[in-house]
Design an enzyme around this catalytic site. Structure first.
Site, PDB file in Angstrom:
ATOM      1  N   ASP A  69       0.854  -1.192   0.000  1.00  0.00           N
ATOM      2  CA  ASP A  69       0.000   0.000   0.000  1.00  0.00           C
ATOM      3  C   ASP A  69       0.890   1.242   0.000  1.00  0.00           C
ATOM      4  O   ASP A  69       2.049   1.195   0.449  1.00  0.00           O
ATOM      5  CB  ASP A  69      -0.934   0.018   1.207  1.00  0.00           C
ATOM      6  CG  ASP A  69      -1.982   1.120   1.082  1.00  0.00           C
ATOM      7  OD1 ASP A  69      -2.680   1.168   0.048  1.00  0.00           O
ATOM      8  OD2 ASP A  69      -2.109   1.948   2.005  1.00  0.00           O
ATOM      9  N   HIS A 111      -5.010  10.921   5.068  1.00  0.00           N
ATOM     10  CA  HIS A 111      -3.954  10.163   5.743  1.00  0.00           C
ATOM     11  C   HIS A 111      -3.283  10.897   6.901  1.00  0.00           C
ATOM     12  O   HIS A 111      -2.543  10.296   7.672  1.00  0.00           O
ATOM     13  CB  HIS A 111      -2.886   9.691   4.755  1.00  0.00           C
ATOM     14  CG  HIS A 111      -2.346  10.762   3.849  1.00  0.00           C
ATOM     15  ND1 HIS A 111      -1.753  11.918   4.302  1.00  0.00           N
ATOM     16  CD2 HIS A 111      -2.309  10.828   2.486  1.00  0.00           C
ATOM     17  CE1 HIS A 111      -1.353  12.645   3.276  1.00  0.00           C
ATOM     18  NE2 HIS A 111      -1.683  12.013   2.160  1.00  0.00           N
ATOM     19  N   ASP A 113      -2.899  -0.227   6.561  1.00  0.00           N
ATOM     20  CA  ASP A 113      -3.768  -0.686   5.477  1.00  0.00           C
ATOM     21  C   ASP A 113      -3.230  -1.956   4.825  1.00  0.00           C
ATOM     22  O   ASP A 113      -3.998  -2.833   4.425  1.00  0.00           O
ATOM     23  CB  ASP A 113      -3.936   0.421   4.425  1.00  0.00           C
ATOM     24  CG  ASP A 113      -4.809   1.567   4.928  1.00  0.00           C
ATOM     25  OD1 ASP A 113      -5.272   1.492   6.084  1.00  0.00           O
ATOM     26  OD2 ASP A 113      -5.015   2.529   4.180  1.00  0.00           O
ATOM     27  N   GLU A 155       0.765   5.858   0.288  1.00  0.00           N
ATOM     28  CA  GLU A 155       0.057   7.125   0.454  1.00  0.00           C
ATOM     29  C   GLU A 155       0.767   8.154  -0.414  1.00  0.00           C
ATOM     30  O   GLU A 155       1.986   8.032  -0.670  1.00  0.00           O
ATOM     31  CB  GLU A 155       0.029   7.572   1.913  1.00  0.00           C
ATOM     32  CG  GLU A 155      -0.689   6.613   2.866  1.00  0.00           C
ATOM     33  CD  GLU A 155      -2.149   6.382   2.561  1.00  0.00           C
ATOM     34  OE1 GLU A 155      -2.757   7.241   1.871  1.00  0.00           O
ATOM     35  OE2 GLU A 155      -2.692   5.354   2.997  1.00  0.00           O
ATOM     36  N   HIS A 172      -6.126   6.777   6.982  1.00  0.00           N
ATOM     37  CA  HIS A 172      -5.398   5.862   6.110  1.00  0.00           C
ATOM     38  C   HIS A 172      -3.926   5.896   6.493  1.00  0.00           C
ATOM     39  O   HIS A 172      -3.380   6.949   6.818  1.00  0.00           O
ATOM     40  CB  HIS A 172      -5.541   6.278   4.643  1.00  0.00           C
ATOM     41  CG  HIS A 172      -6.909   6.043   4.092  1.00  0.00           C
ATOM     42  ND1 HIS A 172      -7.120   5.661   2.786  1.00  0.00           N
ATOM     43  CD2 HIS A 172      -8.132   6.131   4.661  1.00  0.00           C
ATOM     44  CE1 HIS A 172      -8.430   5.528   2.579  1.00  0.00           C
ATOM     45  NE2 HIS A 172      -9.050   5.818   3.704  1.00  0.00           N
TER      46      HIS A 172
END
Length: 238
Positions: A7, A57, A157, A9, A152
């Site tokens: 994952d 986030h 995640d 960001e 997030h």
């Protein structure tokens, strides 16, 4: 089978307009079991972060000011994921950003070092058509505790997605177990020879049964005016 559940960001929604990565995380699965090994890093994007992204986030430019640039972690990241099968939720988004970062450095793209990518968003929509397929929705569907997910975060995640992916693909464990089962051992004294199967009993049709079969075929041929595949083709007219 080595898999990395991945994952990221970012500063915004589109790398094509200049958005950059700010966090990368991956957790390792080996034969569908979490190994406890993971990769996690924050990255200084050298640009502002969209307010909408910060709301998602919670990562600010001030927090990232002293973090490494992507070029400083690219080799370490590539080594961690190399040759693994990737598991990503909405894979085109993360793969696009990572390919962009690697490409700007002239390094092999993610799709080159990891040829296989499983998109759990696509998989969820195929398995549950018409239902919500966000990570939160899937955690609820598969009864995975995500109450600690207030914002997030790439590592959190990735950990949640690993649990979701394993729940979504239950049943594959039995396939792996079958593949891992050792071949039958030849008993001592057999001289290493492969054991032969017992002979099969063959039942052949009697003369009366063959005659009856021919009679039925003739009746079918007559009813279809001779248009039957088992009949020989008539020779062409002279």
């Amino acid at each position: 089978m080595r898999q990395i559940v991945l994952d990221t960001e970012t500063t915004g929604l589109d790398w094509k307009t200049g958005d950059r990565l700010i966090e990368i995380a991956g957790v390792e699965l080996l034969d569908r079991k979490l190994t406890g090994k993971h990769y996690h890093v924050y990255v200084n994007p050298q640009r502002d972060i969209d307010a909408g992204a910060v709301a998602v986030h919670g990562i600010t430019s001030e927090f990232l000011a002293d973090k490494p640039l992507f070029k400083d972690v690219a080799a370490e990241f590539s080594a961690f994921v190399a040759d693994a099968e990737l598991v990503i939720h909405n894979a085109p988004f993360d793969v696009g950003f990572l390919n962009n970062e690697l490409g700007m450095l002239g390094l092999p793209l993610l799709t080159t070092i990891c040829p296989t990518v499983i998109d759990t968003l696509k998989l969820a929509k195929e398995q549950n058509p018409g239902k919500k397929a966000s990570l939160n929705a899937l955690c609820t569907l598969y009864e995975i505790d995500n109450t600690h997910r207030t914002l997030h975060g790439a590592l959190l995640d990735a950990e949640l997605l690993a649990d979701v992916y394993l729940a979504m693909t239950r049943g594959q464990e039995s396939l792996i177990m079958m593949l891992d089962e050792p071949a039958p051992q030849v008993e001592e004294g057999d001289g290493g020879a492969i054991l032969e199967r017992p002979p099969l009993r063959v039942l052949r049709a009697s003369a009366d049964e063959l005659t009856g079969h021919d009679t039925v075929l003739a009746e079918i041929a007559k009813a279809n005016k001779g248009h039957c595949l088992w009949l020989p083709k008539a020779p062409p007219a002279a």
